[in-house]
Design an enzyme around this catalytic site. Structure first.
Site, mmCIF file in Angstrom:
data_model
loop_
_atom_site.group_PDB
_atom_site.id
_atom_site.type_symbol
_atom_site.label_atom_id
_atom_site.label_comp_id
_atom_site.label_asym_id
_atom_site.label_seq_id
_atom_site.Cartn_x
_atom_site.Cartn_y
_atom_site.Cartn_z
ATOM 1 N N ASN A 1 0.849 -1.200 0.000
ATOM 2 C CA ASN A 1 0.000 0.000 0.000
ATOM 3 C C ASN A 1 0.883 1.248 0.000
ATOM 4 O OD1 ASN A 1 -1.839 2.027 0.425
ATOM 5 N ND2 ASN A 1 -2.536 1.306 2.438
ATOM 6 N N TRP A 2 0.934 1.923 -1.147
ATOM 7 C CA TRP A 2 1.824 3.088 -1.281
ATOM 8 C C TRP A 2 1.237 4.343 -0.641
ATOM 9 C CZ3 TRP A 2 4.071 2.975 -7.005
ATOM 10 C CH2 TRP A 2 4.932 1.876 -7.119
ATOM 11 N N LYS A 3 -0.031 4.318 -0.293
ATOM 12 C CA LYS A 3 -0.703 5.502 0.291
ATOM 13 C C LYS A 3 -0.460 6.722 -0.613
ATOM 14 C CE LYS A 3 -0.329 3.191 4.692
ATOM 15 N NZ LYS A 3 -0.185 3.252 6.140
ATOM 16 N N HIS B 1 -9.689 1.141 5.228
ATOM 17 C CA HIS B 1 -8.414 1.371 5.920
ATOM 18 C C HIS B 1 -8.644 2.325 7.093
ATOM 19 C CE1 HIS B 1 -4.242 2.423 6.659
ATOM 20 N NE2 HIS B 1 -3.906 1.385 5.919
ATOM 21 N N GLU C 1 -5.278 -4.999 10.554
ATOM 22 C CA GLU C 1 -4.298 -3.933 10.770
ATOM 23 C C GLU C 1 -4.628 -3.185 12.059
ATOM 24 O OE1 GLU C 1 -2.327 -2.596 6.793
ATOM 25 O OE2 GLU C 1 -4.085 -1.378 7.132
ATOM 26 N N GLY D 1 2.541 2.357 10.806
ATOM 27 C CA GLY D 1 3.551 3.408 10.690
ATOM 28 C C GLY D 1 4.272 3.731 11.984
ATOM 29 N N SER E 1 3.482 -2.076 10.208
ATOM 30 C CA SER E 1 4.938 -2.069 10.433
ATOM 31 C C SER E 1 5.625 -3.373 10.045
ATOM 32 C CB SER E 1 5.250 -1.699 11.890
ATOM 33 O OG SER E 1 4.806 -0.387 12.166
ATOM 34 N N GLY F 1 4.916 1.408 4.494
ATOM 35 C CA GLY F 1 6.251 2.011 4.354
ATOM 36 C C GLY F 1 7.264 1.102 3.674
HETATM 37 P P1 13P Z 1 3.034 0.488 7.588
HETATM 38 O O1 13P Z 1 3.599 -0.802 7.036
HETATM 39 O O2 13P Z 1 3.757 1.701 7.091
HETATM 40 O O3 13P Z 1 2.900 0.411 9.071
HETATM 41 O O4 13P Z 1 1.540 0.625 7.001
HETATM 42 C C1 13P Z 1 0.665 -0.436 7.107
HETATM 43 C C2 13P Z 1 -0.586 -0.100 6.391
HETATM 44 O O5 13P Z 1 -1.335 0.755 6.807
HETATM 45 C C3 13P Z 1 -0.857 -0.827 5.142
HETATM 46 O O6 13P Z 1 -2.169 -0.613 4.706
#
Ligand code: 13P
Length: 229
Positions: free
Chosen positions: A11-13, A103, A152, A158, A189, A211
Site C-alpha cells: 500500500n503506497w498511500k 483502511h 491492521e 507506521g 509495520s 512504508g
Molecule cells: P506500515 O507498514 O507503514 O505500518 O503501514 C501499514 C498499512 O497501513 C498498510 O495498509
C-alpha cells in the site's frame, strides 16, 4: 500437492510522483531479472499506487513484464455519474483487480462508517474487483461478499511496532471461523526483520506493508521471505 497461496500487497498511500514510480519499477525489475523463478503463481503480488499513477504503473508492468497486479486504495460508493472527486468501480476495473476498503486512515481521517464501507464493497463486487477489507480487530463488522481481510491494528500502522504473530494469528483464526473469511493478511509495520513470524502462522496468508513497500529493494526483500528464500 499445491503450495498454499501467499499474498503480498504493498500500500503506497499518498506517496510517489511519476518519476519515483518509474524509479521503483526500474529497481524492482533489476531484482526480478536476477531471480525470475522466485515469483511463482502461488505468490500474489499486488501494489496499490495512488489513482493518478495506475495507468503509468499498468504501462510499466507491461513494459518490464513483471508479474505484478494492481489495486486501488479506495473506490466510490456510487457508480459512474455526478459524484465529483470520486472514482467509480467501472473506471477502476480498467486498471485494477483489487481495492482496499475500510483502511483505518480513511475511517479516522475521512470519517468513513460501516454503512458507507458496505456500499463500497457492493460497488467493488459489482465491478468484479476484489475488496481487501481492513479490520482493526476481530470485532470490526465485515460486509457480506468479502473474501480477503487485512487485519491492521491502528497502533501498529507506521509506528514500527507490530502485533505479536500469536495475537495476529488468533485474530485471523477467529475471523476465518466466525465470519467465514477465506484469506487473512496482516498489516502494521511489516519489515524484512519481522515478517517471518507472521508468515509462519497457519492462519495468516500474507502481509500488507505500507512504508516497506515504497522502496523496491525492501519490497523485494519481503517477497523473498514470502517465497521462503
Ligand atoms: P506500515 O507498514 O507503514 O505500518 O503501514 C501499514 C498499512 O497501513 C498498510 O495498509
Amino acid at each position: 500437492m499445491n503450495k498454499r497461496k501467499k499474498y503480498i500487497f504493498g500500500n503506497w498511500k499518498s506517496n510517489k510522483d511519476s518519476v519515483e514510480v518509474r524509479e521503483w519499477f526500474k529497481t524492482f525489475t533489476s531484482f526480478y531479472k536476477q531471480a525470475k523463478n522466485l515469483l511463482t503463481p502461488d505468490l500474489e503480488i499486488v501494489i496499490f499506487p495512488s489513482f493518478t499513477y495506475l495507468p503509468l504503473a499498468n504501462t510499466l508492468i507491461k513494459e518490464y513484464q513483471v508479474p505484478l497486479k494492481l489495486g486501488s486504495q479506495d473506490i466510490s460508493p456510487f457508480g459512474k455519474g455526478a459524484w465529483t472527486g470520486e472514482v467509480a468501480a467501472d473506471q477502476l476495473s480498467e486498471w485494477v483487480n483489487y481495492v482496499i476498503i475500510g483502511h483505518s486512515e480513511r475511517r479516522n481521517n475521512f470519517h468513513e462508517k460501516d454503512s458507507l464501507l458496505q456500499k463500497k464493497v457492493e460497488e467493488a463486487l459489482r465491478g468484479n474487483l476484489i475488496p481487501v477489507y481492513c479490520i482493526q480487530d476481530e470485532n470490526t463488522h465485515i460486509p457480506s461478499g468479502v473474501t480477503i481481510v487485512a487485519y491492521e491494528p491502528v497502533w501498529a500502522i507506521g509506528t514500527g511496532k507490530t502485533d505479536s504473530p500469536e495475537n495476529a494469528g488468533s485474530v485471523a483464526n477467529s475471523v476465518k471461523r466466525n465470519k467465514n473469511i477465506k484469506i487473512v493478511i496482516y498489516g502494521g509495520s511489516v519489515k524484512p526483520d519481522n515478517i517471518d513470524g507472521f508468515l509462519q502462522d497457519k492462519n495468516i496468508d500474507g502481509v500488507l506493508p505500507g512504508g516497506a513497500s515504497l522502496d523496491a529493494k525492501v519490497f523485494w526483500e519481503l517477497i523473498k521471505h514470502v517465497a521462503g528464500v
